[in-house]
Design an enzyme around this catalytic site. Structure first.
Site, mmCIF file in Angstrom:
data_model
loop_
_atom_site.group_PDB
_atom_site.id
_atom_site.type_symbol
_atom_site.label_atom_id
_atom_site.label_comp_id
_atom_site.label_asym_id
_atom_site.label_seq_id
_atom_site.Cartn_x
_atom_site.Cartn_y
_atom_site.Cartn_z
ATOM 1 N N ASP A 41 4.016 23.705 6.633
ATOM 2 C CA ASP A 41 5.273 24.379 6.276
ATOM 3 C C ASP A 41 5.870 25.066 7.514
ATOM 4 O OD1 ASP A 41 3.347 26.340 6.417
ATOM 5 O OD2 ASP A 41 3.874 27.302 4.519
ATOM 6 N N SER A 42 5.140 25.030 8.648
ATOM 7 C CA SER A 42 5.715 25.470 9.918
ATOM 8 C C SER A 42 6.863 24.534 10.310
ATOM 9 C CB SER A 42 4.653 25.500 11.019
ATOM 10 O OG SER A 42 3.999 24.246 11.117
ATOM 11 N N GLU A 178 -6.819 31.226 10.356
ATOM 12 C CA GLU A 178 -5.694 31.506 11.264
ATOM 13 C C GLU A 178 -5.736 32.946 11.760
ATOM 14 O OE1 GLU A 178 -1.882 30.111 9.960
ATOM 15 O OE2 GLU A 178 -0.812 31.133 11.577
HETATM 16 N N1 MHF Z 1 5.461 26.871 16.510
HETATM 17 C C1 MHF Z 1 4.626 27.487 15.655
HETATM 18 N N2 MHF Z 1 3.343 27.658 16.000
HETATM 19 C C2 MHF Z 1 2.485 28.267 15.159
HETATM 20 O O1 MHF Z 1 1.310 28.399 15.517
HETATM 21 C C3 MHF Z 1 2.942 28.706 13.882
HETATM 22 C C4 MHF Z 1 4.284 28.502 13.562
HETATM 23 N N3 MHF Z 1 5.100 27.893 14.466
HETATM 24 N N4 MHF Z 1 4.789 28.886 12.353
HETATM 25 C C5 MHF Z 1 3.874 29.208 11.278
HETATM 26 C C6 MHF Z 1 2.764 29.984 11.784
HETATM 27 C C7 MHF Z 1 3.177 31.379 12.243
HETATM 28 N N5 MHF Z 1 2.319 31.586 13.351
HETATM 29 C C8 MHF Z 1 2.421 32.619 14.267
HETATM 30 C C9 MHF Z 1 3.619 33.223 14.540
HETATM 31 C C10 MHF Z 1 3.714 34.263 15.457
HETATM 32 C C11 MHF Z 1 2.585 34.701 16.124
HETATM 33 C C12 MHF Z 1 2.661 35.835 17.116
HETATM 34 O O2 MHF Z 1 3.691 36.410 17.315
HETATM 35 N N6 MHF Z 1 1.543 36.193 17.766
HETATM 36 C C13 MHF Z 1 1.438 37.185 18.818
HETATM 37 C C14 MHF Z 1 0.874 38.489 18.319
HETATM 38 C C15 MHF Z 1 -0.528 38.443 17.770
HETATM 39 C C16 MHF Z 1 -1.175 39.836 17.679
HETATM 40 O O3 MHF Z 1 -1.734 40.280 18.693
HETATM 41 O O4 MHF Z 1 -1.143 40.465 16.589
HETATM 42 C C17 MHF Z 1 0.578 36.613 19.952
HETATM 43 O O5 MHF Z 1 0.776 37.038 21.093
HETATM 44 O O6 MHF Z 1 -0.256 35.728 19.702
HETATM 45 C C18 MHF Z 1 1.388 34.085 15.858
HETATM 46 C C19 MHF Z 1 1.310 33.043 14.930
HETATM 47 C C20 MHF Z 1 1.398 30.501 13.501
HETATM 48 N N7 MHF Z 1 2.129 29.378 12.968
HETATM 49 C C1 KIV Z 2 -0.645 26.597 11.509
HETATM 50 C C2 KIV Z 2 -1.053 25.592 10.493
HETATM 51 C C3 KIV Z 2 -2.466 25.787 10.037
HETATM 52 C C4 KIV Z 2 -0.108 25.573 9.324
HETATM 53 O O1 KIV Z 2 -0.396 25.948 8.222
HETATM 54 C C5 KIV Z 2 1.244 25.068 9.584
HETATM 55 O O2 KIV Z 2 1.508 24.540 10.682
HETATM 56 O O3 KIV Z 2 2.073 25.163 8.674
HETATM 57 MG MG MG Z 3 1.317 26.244 7.015
#
Ligand code: MHF
Ligand code: KIV
Ligand code: MG
Length: 264
Positions: A41-42, A178
């Protein structure tokens, strides 16, 4: 590939999962020989321009699932159940899970813990394999209040571990972990006999999953700590478009070889 083979890979060979949302990315994933393609769903963030996964609908997942299936007809495909397609009524949830299978998925993925055990058991009983998803579950972004690493406090560690155990008991064939601290994902991986697949969950999971666009660098403004960018295709595509634009403006395209000629 099938769920039994995936389970048998635990402790022997790492499982490689990657998202794909359309036919070309699915073709690339199949050609690379990944073990699992996830129609995540990303899709919402990476292809449809939403700022979270929450707006994604069943109709959208199905359109993209069918496109992925056409590009990767021989791969094992997991489709995410989008927000609100499950969790309200049991009947509706099962029908939605079944619709994903009917449209080419080999399994569905459901975010959340033991609250979904009833649904998961029902799905498995009628032939729908289910993958779990614990830790930071993006559909609950509004509950978490941000993209936050999970499992930092002792109490949350215990809750996540307990949910992983319950998910295995009700029959999921694998669990995505995750954004979990590495100690918790290691503990879960050691405790369970089904494979864990991590994203931002450290080195000890039985497999890893990354988002296609993050791997190939199609999304230059998204660079979370856990991701690894292996190419810079955004820049490659931008260069190509700039070269095309320049050629048209300066009459270098089209050339003689691009022209159709009629008979005399
Ligand atoms: N392009 C993309 N990659 C992904 O891995 C992903 C998506 N979209 N969309 C759905 C989810 C949302 N995800 C995310 C979205 C934002 C962060 C983020 O902002 N992380 C920061 C802060 C983490 C912290 O320390 O709390 C980081 O620096 O990793 C992480 C995962 C993982 N998934
Ligand atoms: C980050 C993975 C596990 C996911 O659920 C997605 O891409 O939607
Ligand atoms: Mg997902």
């Amino acid at each position: 590939m099938n769920i039994q083979r995936l389970i048998n890979m635990k402790g022997k060979e790492k499982i490689v999962m990657v998202t794909a949302y359309d036919t070309p990315s699915a073709k690339i994933a199949e050609k690379a020989g990944v073990d699992i393609i996830l129609v995540g769903d990303s899709l919402g963030n990476n292809v449809l321009g939403y700022n979270s996964t929450i707006p994604v609908t069943m109709d959208e997942i199905i359109i993209h699932l069918k496109a992925v299936k056409r590009g990767a007809p021989n791969s094992f495909i997991v489709a995410d159940m989008p927000f609100l397609s499950y969790g309200c009524s049991l009947e509706e949830s099962i029908k939605n899970a079944g619709l994903l299978i009917k449209n080419g998925a080999n399994a569905v993925k459901i975010e959340g813990g033991k609250i979904h055990c009833n649904l998961i058991r029902k799905c498995i009983n009628i032939g729908i394999p289910v993958m779990g998803h614990l830790g930071f579950t993006p559909q609950s972004l509004n509950i978490f209040g941000g993209y936050k690493v999970q499992g930092k406090e002792q109490s949350s560690k215990e809750i996540i571990l307990e949910n992983a155990v319950q998910l295995e008991k009700c029959g999921v064939f694998s669990i995505v972990l995750e954004m979990l601290t590495e100690d918790v994902s290691k503990q879960i991986t050691e405790k369970l006999s089904i494979p864990t697949i991590g994203i931002g969950a450290g080195r000890f999971c039985d497999g890893q999953v990354l988002v296609f666009h993050d791997i190939v660098g199609l999304n230059p403004e998204f660079k979370p700590k856990f991701s690894k960018q292996y190419a810079n295709t955004f820049t490659i595509m931008l260069d190509a478009l700039n070269a095309y634009k320049e050629d048209v403006k300066t009459n270098k395209f089209p050339e003689e070889k691009h022209i159709f000629k009629g008979g005399k």
